[in-house]
Design a protein around this motif. Structure first.
Motif, PDB file in Angstrom:
ATOM      1  N   GLY A  82      15.844  -9.220   8.436  1.00 14.42           N
ATOM      2  CA  GLY A  82      15.559  -9.633   9.812  1.00 14.42           C
ATOM      3  C   GLY A  82      14.493 -10.699   9.876  1.00 14.42           C
ATOM      4  N   TYR A  83      13.386 -10.363  10.538  1.00 17.47           N
ATOM      5  CA  TYR A  83      12.317 -11.331  10.767  1.00 17.47           C
ATOM      6  C   TYR A  83      11.179 -11.229   9.770  1.00 17.47           C
ATOM      7  CZ  TYR A  83      14.457 -11.522  15.436  1.00 17.47           C
ATOM      8  OH  TYR A  83      15.329 -11.652  16.477  1.00 17.47           O
ATOM      9  N   GLY A  84      10.968 -10.036   9.188  1.00 19.38           N
ATOM     10  CA  GLY A  84       9.770  -9.792   8.403  1.00 19.38           C
ATOM     11  C   GLY A  84       9.560 -10.760   7.263  1.00 19.38           C
ATOM     12  N   GLY A  85      10.654 -11.183   6.635  1.00 15.27           N
ATOM     13  CA  GLY A  85      10.536 -12.119   5.518  1.00 15.27           C
ATOM     14  C   GLY A  85       9.895 -13.432   5.899  1.00 15.27           C
ATOM     15  N   LEU A  86       9.859 -13.731   7.192  1.00  9.50           N
ATOM     16  CA  LEU A  86       9.194 -14.960   7.646  1.00  9.50           C
ATOM     17  C   LEU A  86       7.704 -14.936   7.348  1.00  9.50           C
ATOM     18  CD1 LEU A  86      11.107 -15.332  11.017  1.00  9.50           C
ATOM     19  CD2 LEU A  86      11.193 -16.984   9.140  1.00  9.50           C
ATOM     20  N   THR A  87       7.085 -13.737   7.281  1.00  6.47           N
ATOM     21  CA  THR A  87       5.667 -13.676   6.918  1.00  6.47           C
ATOM     22  C   THR A  87       5.470 -14.083   5.458  1.00  6.47           C
ATOM     23  OG1 THR A  87       5.733 -11.304   6.340  1.00  6.47           O
ATOM     24  CG2 THR A  87       5.225 -11.852   8.624  1.00  6.47           C
ATOM     25  N   VAL A  90      16.897 -17.572  -5.320  1.00 12.74           N
ATOM     26  CA  VAL A  90      16.809 -16.845  -4.052  1.00 12.74           C
ATOM     27  C   VAL A  90      15.725 -15.775  -4.173  1.00 12.74           C
ATOM     28  CG1 VAL A  90      17.991 -15.273  -2.453  1.00 12.74           C
ATOM     29  CG2 VAL A  90      19.220 -17.247  -3.404  1.00 12.74           C
ATOM     30  N   ILE A  91      14.893 -15.678  -3.160  1.00 12.50           N
ATOM     31  CA  ILE A  91      13.849 -14.654  -3.111  1.00 12.50           C
ATOM     32  C   ILE A  91      14.220 -13.635  -2.049  1.00 12.50           C
ATOM     33  CG2 ILE A  91      11.417 -14.211  -2.581  1.00 12.50           C
ATOM     34  CD1 ILE A  91      11.010 -17.198  -3.550  1.00 12.50           C
ATOM     35  N   LEU A  92      14.277 -12.366  -2.447  1.00 16.26           N
ATOM     36  CA  LEU A  92      14.497 -11.286  -1.486  1.00 16.26           C
ATOM     37  C   LEU A  92      13.148 -10.944  -0.870  1.00 16.26           C
ATOM     38  CD1 LEU A  92      16.938  -8.921  -3.439  1.00 16.26           C
ATOM     39  CD2 LEU A  92      17.469 -10.959  -2.086  1.00 16.26           C
ATOM     40  N   ALA A  93      12.859 -11.532   0.282  1.00 11.70           N
ATOM     41  CA  ALA A  93      11.575 -11.316   0.955  1.00 11.70           C
ATOM     42  C   ALA A  93      11.668 -10.070   1.823  1.00 11.70           C
ATOM     43  CB  ALA A  93      11.207 -12.545   1.783  1.00 11.70           C
ATOM     44  N   CYS A  94      12.225  -9.032   1.248  1.00 13.93           N
ATOM     45  CA  CYS A  94      12.531  -7.790   1.950  1.00 13.93           C
ATOM     46  C   CYS A  94      12.324  -6.653   0.966  1.00 13.93           C
ATOM     47  CB  CYS A  94      13.985  -7.820   2.425  1.00 13.93           C
ATOM     48  SG  CYS A  94      14.597  -6.279   3.138  1.00 13.93           S
ATOM     49  N   ASN A  95      11.433  -5.716   1.302  1.00 14.56           N
ATOM     50  CA  ASN A  95      11.146  -4.618   0.382  1.00 14.56           C
ATOM     51  C   ASN A  95      12.345  -3.704   0.185  1.00 14.56           C
ATOM     52  OD1 ASN A  95       8.088  -4.364  -0.506  1.00 14.56           O
ATOM     53  ND2 ASN A  95       8.141  -5.288   1.520  1.00 14.56           N
ATOM     54  N   THR A  96      13.079  -3.425   1.269  1.00 16.08           N
ATOM     55  CA  THR A  96      14.220  -2.520   1.162  1.00 16.08           C
ATOM     56  C   THR A  96      15.298  -3.119   0.266  1.00 16.08           C
ATOM     57  OG1 THR A  96      13.736  -1.694   3.383  1.00 16.08           O
ATOM     58  CG2 THR A  96      15.886  -1.158   2.470  1.00 16.08           C
ATOM     59  N   LEU A 138       0.846  -2.733   2.581  1.00 20.85           N
ATOM     60  CA  LEU A 138       1.870  -2.787   3.622  1.00 20.85           C
ATOM     61  C   LEU A 138       3.156  -3.251   2.954  1.00 20.85           C
ATOM     62  CD1 LEU A 138      -0.150  -4.348   6.593  1.00 20.85           C
ATOM     63  CD2 LEU A 138       0.063  -1.942   5.899  1.00 20.85           C
ATOM     64  N   ALA A 139       3.989  -2.275   2.555  1.00 23.60           N
ATOM     65  CA  ALA A 139       5.176  -2.541   1.742  1.00 23.60           C
ATOM     66  C   ALA A 139       6.400  -2.817   2.602  1.00 23.60           C
ATOM     67  CB  ALA A 139       5.433  -1.384   0.791  1.00 23.60           C
ATOM     68  N   CYS A 140       6.182  -3.524   3.678  1.00 29.62           N
ATOM     69  CA  CYS A 140       7.256  -4.035   4.532  1.00 29.62           C
ATOM     70  C   CYS A 140       6.743  -5.337   5.116  1.00 29.62           C
ATOM     71  CB  CYS A 140       7.594  -3.044   5.643  1.00 29.62           C
ATOM     72  SG  CYS A 140       8.764  -3.706   6.867  1.00 29.62           S
ATOM     73  N   THR A 141       7.558  -6.361   5.072  1.00 35.83           N
ATOM     74  CA  THR A 141       7.082  -7.684   5.475  1.00 35.83           C
ATOM     75  C   THR A 141       6.881  -7.817   6.982  1.00 35.83           C
ATOM     76  OG1 THR A 141       9.382  -8.464   5.389  1.00 35.83           O
ATOM     77  CG2 THR A 141       8.000  -8.848   3.447  1.00 35.83           C
ATOM     78  N   HIS A 142       7.336  -6.817   7.755  1.00 35.59           N
ATOM     79  CA  HIS A 142       7.034  -6.797   9.190  1.00 35.59           C
ATOM     80  C   HIS A 142       5.585  -6.385   9.468  1.00 35.59           C
ATOM     81  CE1 HIS A 142      11.399  -6.757   9.645  1.00 35.59           C
ATOM     82  NE2 HIS A 142      11.291  -6.831  10.946  1.00 35.59           N
ATOM     83  N   TYR A 143       5.068  -5.516   8.614  1.00 31.09           N
ATOM     84  CA  TYR A 143       3.846  -4.790   8.950  1.00 31.09           C
ATOM     85  C   TYR A 143       2.586  -5.643   9.130  1.00 31.09           C
ATOM     86  CZ  TYR A 143       6.478  -0.491   7.794  1.00 31.09           C
ATOM     87  OH  TYR A 143       7.393   0.523   7.751  1.00 31.09           O
ATOM     88  N   VAL A 164       6.919 -15.593  16.333  1.00 31.73           N
ATOM     89  CA  VAL A 164       5.828 -14.616  16.234  1.00 31.73           C
ATOM     90  C   VAL A 164       5.500 -14.356  14.761  1.00 31.73           C
ATOM     91  CG1 VAL A 164       5.137 -12.234  16.758  1.00 31.73           C
ATOM     92  CG2 VAL A 164       6.524 -13.525  18.396  1.00 31.73           C
ATOM     93  N   PHE A 165       6.531 -14.311  13.920  1.00 31.29           N
ATOM     94  CA  PHE A 165       6.346 -14.029  12.494  1.00 31.29           C
ATOM     95  C   PHE A 165       5.956 -15.273  11.708  1.00 31.29           C
ATOM     96  CE2 PHE A 165       8.989 -10.624  14.018  1.00 31.29           C
ATOM     97  CZ  PHE A 165       8.645  -9.517  13.261  1.00 31.29           C
ATOM     98  N   PHE A 166       6.542 -16.421  12.064  1.00 33.66           N
ATOM     99  CA  PHE A 166       6.358 -17.635  11.265  1.00 33.66           C
ATOM    100  C   PHE A 166       5.150 -18.456  11.699  1.00 33.66           C
ATOM    101  CE2 PHE A 166       7.755 -21.817   9.493  1.00 33.66           C
ATOM    102  CZ  PHE A 166       7.858 -21.404   8.164  1.00 33.66           C
ATOM    103  N   GLY A 167       4.713 -18.231  12.933  1.00 36.27           N
ATOM    104  CA  GLY A 167       3.519 -18.936  13.399  1.00 36.27           C
ATOM    105  C   GLY A 167       3.775 -20.305  13.968  1.00 36.27           C
ATOM    106  N   GLU A 168       5.040 -20.678  14.132  1.00 39.39           N
ATOM    107  CA  GLU A 168       5.367 -21.949  14.793  1.00 39.39           C
ATOM    108  C   GLU A 168       6.776 -21.859  15.361  1.00 39.39           C
ATOM    109  OE1 GLU A 168       6.973 -25.149  11.700  1.00 39.39           O
ATOM    110  OE2 GLU A 168       5.092 -24.298  10.961  1.00 39.39           O
TER     111      GLU A 168
END
Length: 273
Positions: free
Chosen positions: A13-18, A70-76, A191-196, A261-265
């Motif tokens: 979803g969005y968390g990987g944007l962090t 490719v980077i899996l920017a997702c813990n799950t 914080l093992a989730c990129t949303h957190y 909100v996640f990416f800052g721009e």
């Protein structure tokens, strides 16, 4: 076109944007394609097989767009799909392509952040139940005791933009208290989730000063710098024009509104096709 290959960054979803934000700040010269599988998120409560299937589909989509890395920017996804993709799919179908995750880079360095040798890991049910952090941290820091806590309500709160509202306080405190009850010696929380990271203001307000909070963006960005330095054959294939593209499997308008909100721009995404 290999010389123009972008780095693919995937999240449910969005968390990987962090994580993407931290990578882009550290390595602004590279070309990137971000894909959020928003139509099927969150991944946290899906089965192993479902997460593997979804993740592989998205990775192959990024490969088709020319991504060699490719980077899996997702813990799950890193917990439940990365190993299978690396061991089963890449050797057979994509021997020259690489897929990296966020768990190993974090596990490699987390021992440096605890003096008491007790850390807390907060993540989705899928990440926690996989025990991936227990296994990986034990490889690099066998003396560190890992205490885990799943936080199933945090991602829905964040994705509905309720995370900074007073109503979120109950769920933030509930999970933090459940973690801290496991040990008085915890001095570092991952914080093992990129949303957190979006919950940092509330977490800092309730955690004692001696407990540090670790987010993954900078760790993963530093690890990528290290990886590209060690693999010049990969680095030489990557495009370096500072381009960023964003795709979502969901509604682009909804993605754009929330993703900033996640990416800052502000950003503009396209529909995954």
């Amino acid at each position: 076109m290999k010389s123009k290959s972008p780095i693919g960054i995937f999240d449910s979803g969005y968390g990987g944007l962090t994580v993407f934000r931290a990578i882009a700040d550290k390595l602004p010269q590279y070309n990137y394609i971000y894909l959020g599988d928003n139509a099927r998120s969150p991944y946290g409560d899906h089965s192993f097989d479902t997460i593997y299937s979804y993740t592989l589909e998205c990775v192959e989509w990024l490969f088709a767009l020319g991504c060699e890395l490719v980077i899996l920017a997702c813990n799950t996804a890193s917990a439940k799909a990365l190993r299978s993709i690396q061991q089963l799919d890449l050797p057979k179908k994509y021997p020259n392509k690489r897929v990296l995750g966020v768990i190993r880079p974090t596990a490699e360095v987390i021992g440096n952040y605890t003096k008491a040798q007790h850390i807390g890991v907060m993540g989705t049910r899928g990440t926690i139940n996989s025990k991936s952090y227990l296994i990986e941290i034990n490889k690099f820091s066998p003396a560190v005791v890992v205490h885990q806590q799943s936080c199933p309500m945090w991602v829905p709160l964040i994705e509905n933009n309720e995370h900074l509202m007073p109503g979120a306080d109950f769920f933030v405190k509930e999970y933090v208290n459940a973690l801290l009850k496991q040990s008085n010696d915890i001095d570092c929380i991952l914080l093992a989730c990129t949303h957190y990271p979006l919950l940092l203001p509330k977490l800092k307000a309730i955690l004692p000063d001696h407990i540090s909070i670790l987010t993954q963006g900078e760790i993963v960005a530093n690890s990528l710098v290290n990886y590209l330095n060690r693999h010049p054959e990969m680095d030489s294939q990557l495009g370096k024009m500072g381009q960023k593209q964003f795709f979502t499997s969901g509604d682009p308008a909804a993605f754009n509104a929330q993703a900033s909100v996640f990416f800052g721009e502000e950003l503009k995404s396209l529909k995954m096709h």
